[in-house]
Design a protein around this motif. Sequence first.
Motif, PDB file in Angstrom:
ATOM      1  N   PRO A  73      55.235  38.168  36.880  1.00 45.63           N
ATOM      2  CA  PRO A  73      54.229  38.683  37.575  1.00 45.63           C
ATOM      3  C   PRO A  73      53.767  39.981  36.575  1.00 45.63           C
ATOM      4  CG  PRO A  73      55.395  37.909  39.279  1.00 45.63           C
ATOM      5  CD  PRO A  73      56.146  37.812  37.750  1.00 45.63           C
TER       6      PRO A  73
ATOM      7  N   HIS B 189      51.913  39.101  33.726  1.00 44.15           N
ATOM      8  CA  HIS B 189      50.354  38.703  33.740  1.00 44.15           C
ATOM      9  C   HIS B 189      49.677  39.821  34.214  1.00 44.15           C
ATOM     10  CE1 HIS B 189      52.341  34.371  35.320  1.00 44.15           C
ATOM     11  NE2 HIS B 189      52.085  34.592  34.021  1.00 44.15           N
ATOM     12  N   SER B 190      50.403  40.870  34.777  1.00 44.92           N
ATOM     13  CA  SER B 190      49.806  42.260  35.111  1.00 44.92           C
ATOM     14  C   SER B 190      49.210  42.950  33.643  1.00 44.92           C
ATOM     15  CB  SER B 190      50.414  42.957  35.886  1.00 44.92           C
ATOM     16  OG  SER B 190      51.480  43.855  35.379  1.00 44.92           O
TER      17      SER B 190
ATOM     18  N   THR C 194      48.292  41.242  31.059  1.00 42.95           N
ATOM     19  CA  THR C 194      47.240  40.656  30.494  1.00 42.95           C
ATOM     20  C   THR C 194      45.901  41.089  31.448  1.00 42.95           C
ATOM     21  OG1 THR C 194      48.357  38.628  30.033  1.00 42.95           O
ATOM     22  CG2 THR C 194      46.248  38.183  30.199  1.00 42.95           C
ATOM     23  N   GLY C 195      46.076  41.339  32.731  1.00 41.22           N
ATOM     24  CA  GLY C 195      45.419  41.779  33.688  1.00 41.22           C
ATOM     25  C   GLY C 195      44.769  43.311  33.181  1.00 41.22           C
TER      26      GLY C 195
ATOM     27  N   ARG D 193      45.002  44.448  30.480  1.00 41.23           N
ATOM     28  CA  ARG D 193      44.237  44.201  29.034  1.00 41.23           C
ATOM     29  C   ARG D 193      42.890  43.953  29.239  1.00 41.23           C
ATOM     30  NH1 ARG D 193      46.459  39.982  26.676  1.00 41.23           N
ATOM     31  NH2 ARG D 193      44.784  38.473  27.036  1.00 41.23           N
ATOM     32  N   GLU D 194      42.547  43.037  30.219  1.00 37.10           N
ATOM     33  CA  GLU D 194      41.134  42.608  30.491  1.00 37.10           C
ATOM     34  C   GLU D 194      40.426  43.496  31.564  1.00 37.10           C
ATOM     35  OE1 GLU D 194      42.277  38.482  31.634  1.00 37.10           O
ATOM     36  OE2 GLU D 194      41.977  37.610  29.766  1.00 37.10           O
ATOM     37  N   SER D 195      40.913  44.001  32.453  1.00 39.59           N
ATOM     38  CA  SER D 195      40.487  44.912  33.284  1.00 39.59           C
ATOM     39  C   SER D 195      41.278  45.948  33.893  1.00 39.59           C
ATOM     40  CB  SER D 195      39.529  44.462  34.134  1.00 39.59           C
ATOM     41  OG  SER D 195      38.822  45.273  35.046  1.00 39.59           O
ATOM     42  N   ALA D 196      41.360  47.130  33.208  1.00 45.49           N
ATOM     43  CA  ALA D 196      42.455  48.231  33.639  1.00 45.49           C
ATOM     44  C   ALA D 196      41.899  48.606  35.150  1.00 45.49           C
ATOM     45  CB  ALA D 196      42.475  49.228  32.743  1.00 45.49           C
TER      46      ALA D 196
ATOM     47  N   ARG E 129      40.237  46.887  37.354  1.00 42.91           N
ATOM     48  CA  ARG E 129      40.479  45.968  38.314  1.00 42.91           C
ATOM     49  C   ARG E 129      42.138  46.131  38.700  1.00 42.91           C
ATOM     50  NH1 ARG E 129      37.671  46.362  41.140  1.00 42.91           N
ATOM     51  NH2 ARG E 129      36.259  46.546  39.444  1.00 42.91           N
ATOM     52  N   MET E 130      42.996  46.130  37.617  1.00 44.68           N
ATOM     53  CA  MET E 130      44.240  46.249  38.131  1.00 44.68           C
ATOM     54  C   MET E 130      44.577  47.487  39.006  1.00 44.68           C
ATOM     55  SD  MET E 130      45.727  43.716  37.076  1.00 44.68           S
ATOM     56  CE  MET E 130      47.504  44.204  37.633  1.00 44.68           C
TER      57      MET E 130
ATOM     58  N   ALA F  86      47.921  48.252  40.953  1.00 45.34           N
ATOM     59  CA  ALA F  86      49.031  48.357  39.885  1.00 45.34           C
ATOM     60  C   ALA F  86      48.855  49.900  39.271  1.00 45.34           C
ATOM     61  CB  ALA F  86      48.704  47.359  38.836  1.00 45.34           C
TER      62      ALA F  86
ATOM     63  N   ARG G  90      52.846  50.865  33.829  1.00 41.53           N
ATOM     64  CA  ARG G  90      53.186  49.588  33.179  1.00 41.53           C
ATOM     65  C   ARG G  90      52.884  49.459  31.968  1.00 41.53           C
ATOM     66  NH1 ARG G  90      51.488  45.271  37.898  1.00 41.53           N
ATOM     67  NH2 ARG G  90      52.788  46.388  39.650  1.00 41.53           N
TER      68      ARG G  90
END
Lengths: 269, 336
Positions: B200, B203-204, B206-207, B209-212, B214-215, B220, B225
């Motif tokens: 996890p 995956h976070s 990746t998350g 990277r794609e939308s800080a 949203r994380m 998060a 991280r």
Amino acid sequence: MSALLALERVSAGYGATTVLDDLSFRLEAGEICAILGRNGVGKTTLLRTIMGHTRLHRGTLHLAGRDASTLPPYRRARAGVGFVPQEREVFPSLSVAENLAVAARRGGAWTMERAFLLFPRLAERRRSMADRLSGGEQQMLSIARALMGDPRLLLLDEPMEGLAPVIVDSVLDALASLRAGGIAMLLVEQHARRALDFAPRTLVMDRGRIVHDGPSAQLRDDSERLAALLGVRGPEHISSRDGGAGDLRRAEAESGADDRDQRHIPEGS
Amino acid sequence: MSAEAAPLTAAPSAAVAAILGRHRLRAVEALPWLCAGLGFFALPDYLALGSQILIMTLFAMSLDLVLGYAGIVTLGHAAFFGTGAYVAGILALHGWSEPISALAIAGAAAGLLGVATGLIVLRARGLALLMLTLVVAEMLQEAANKLGWLTGGTDGLQGITIAPLLGRFDFDLFGRTAYLYSLAVLLLAWWLVRRIVHSPFGHSLTGLRESAIRMRAIGAPVFRRRLRAYAVSAALAGIAGALLTQTTQFVGLQVLSFELSGTVLVMLVLGGIGRLYGAFIGAPLYMIAQDQLAKQDPVNWLFWIGLLLVLIVFFARGGILGLVDRILMAMGRRCA
């Protein structure tokens, strides 16, 4: 008893600009409230401010009685705020299951299984990469992902936008079942009729302020008042076939040139 | 099974399986290790080059963790590689010649440097972040240049001796021990990175990277991280650097150079970023091409590397692995 959410004379915006202007309201635990208003009046900014994505210039924000005005967004999320953004923003290179796992809270009431029960469609697509999902499925995933954080308050930014009516129904059904679970919701919506039917209470915003706050039934029965609040010229626009949303949109387009909500604020501002 | 009943009964195990689906080892993942094993027996004259390839693969894989997964664009990863290399060299020259503990110390030192510099540079993004990582590496290289009493300055550290591995295996002239040692370390590091990117936490990355944004909204702590990923990556880069010191018994200033930071980035881009195996393609390809081209055309070999990179960037976005993906998909479509 302290409210779940209490905004006290809040002014907020992006950088030096102010979008919300001296705004106050309270939301009790489990309360469902719709937020209506034309484009650019600050509805999205209000949700973002509750999440902590904007700059709070003045005023205070309390979550369940505790001052959260300076809490960073991730702490607010852990304190029970879930955000379903208008753009959905699922993580495209993670699968459905991974999108949910990333948001899972240890020991939380929401598990992946429970999310799949709410949206069986997601269970079928659990191995699919999120960028292969349809718009409706992405919306379901975005809502499910917010639920994985065990929210007591769900912020929904136009969740019905761009969805086929049948998908809108199933999303609304899912949200209605959450209502029974005691999750409070703030629902920003352009489909005025749908929102009024769904939420017992309605706020109407204009230029960064709340200009109306009351039971939805009042506005539902008083098209003229609703039209006046939403800045639409005649009541005939409201009572048309599709619940008025299309005409509201057109009216907005005509009135034009409103400052649109800033959708993409630069990182770290 | 009806749609209502399915999630009730099947969901718990199915949900776990869906997560594990990408985690489970596939046969093709044995390929790099088979090649490395075959290389040991088939090409005994090339083991020195082989060790270097394994070390650069480890280095490139560490870069993939921050660049490909966490989306931290850096042009200064040699700072950590070089730190590990110098720490291992200095330890050995001061009597700490046991290789495995020295490797761990070098990795820890590089990891600490990753935390210390990450606390500063990771507050920036994009171009500013790129410049800051570059500055950190340049400053370290200049420091190593000036601290001649410790680092040997431009002469580097010479006369390093490493004790036999596990008290048994000498670092022989043919590089057999060095090769197997590097291979074992790479295998362990690969296993660790693979676990990380499929966790996890991975995956976070990746998350974010794609939308800080949203994380953050799903709870998060983004900065922490990113910092953790940066530190793990720095430690692995430091271990790669220490391996180079121990297997070549020499450390020079080039281990901290901008050129090395750029080279490892090129290797990763050649192979494909954000997919764990890009390093396993890019590093060998680059090193072998360099070796062969330098023999065939000693004057212009860098030109050919450049041409290769231009072709990859123009015609195979996503590197060689991206190209393979597209070919496989095209073939699958034809068969279907």
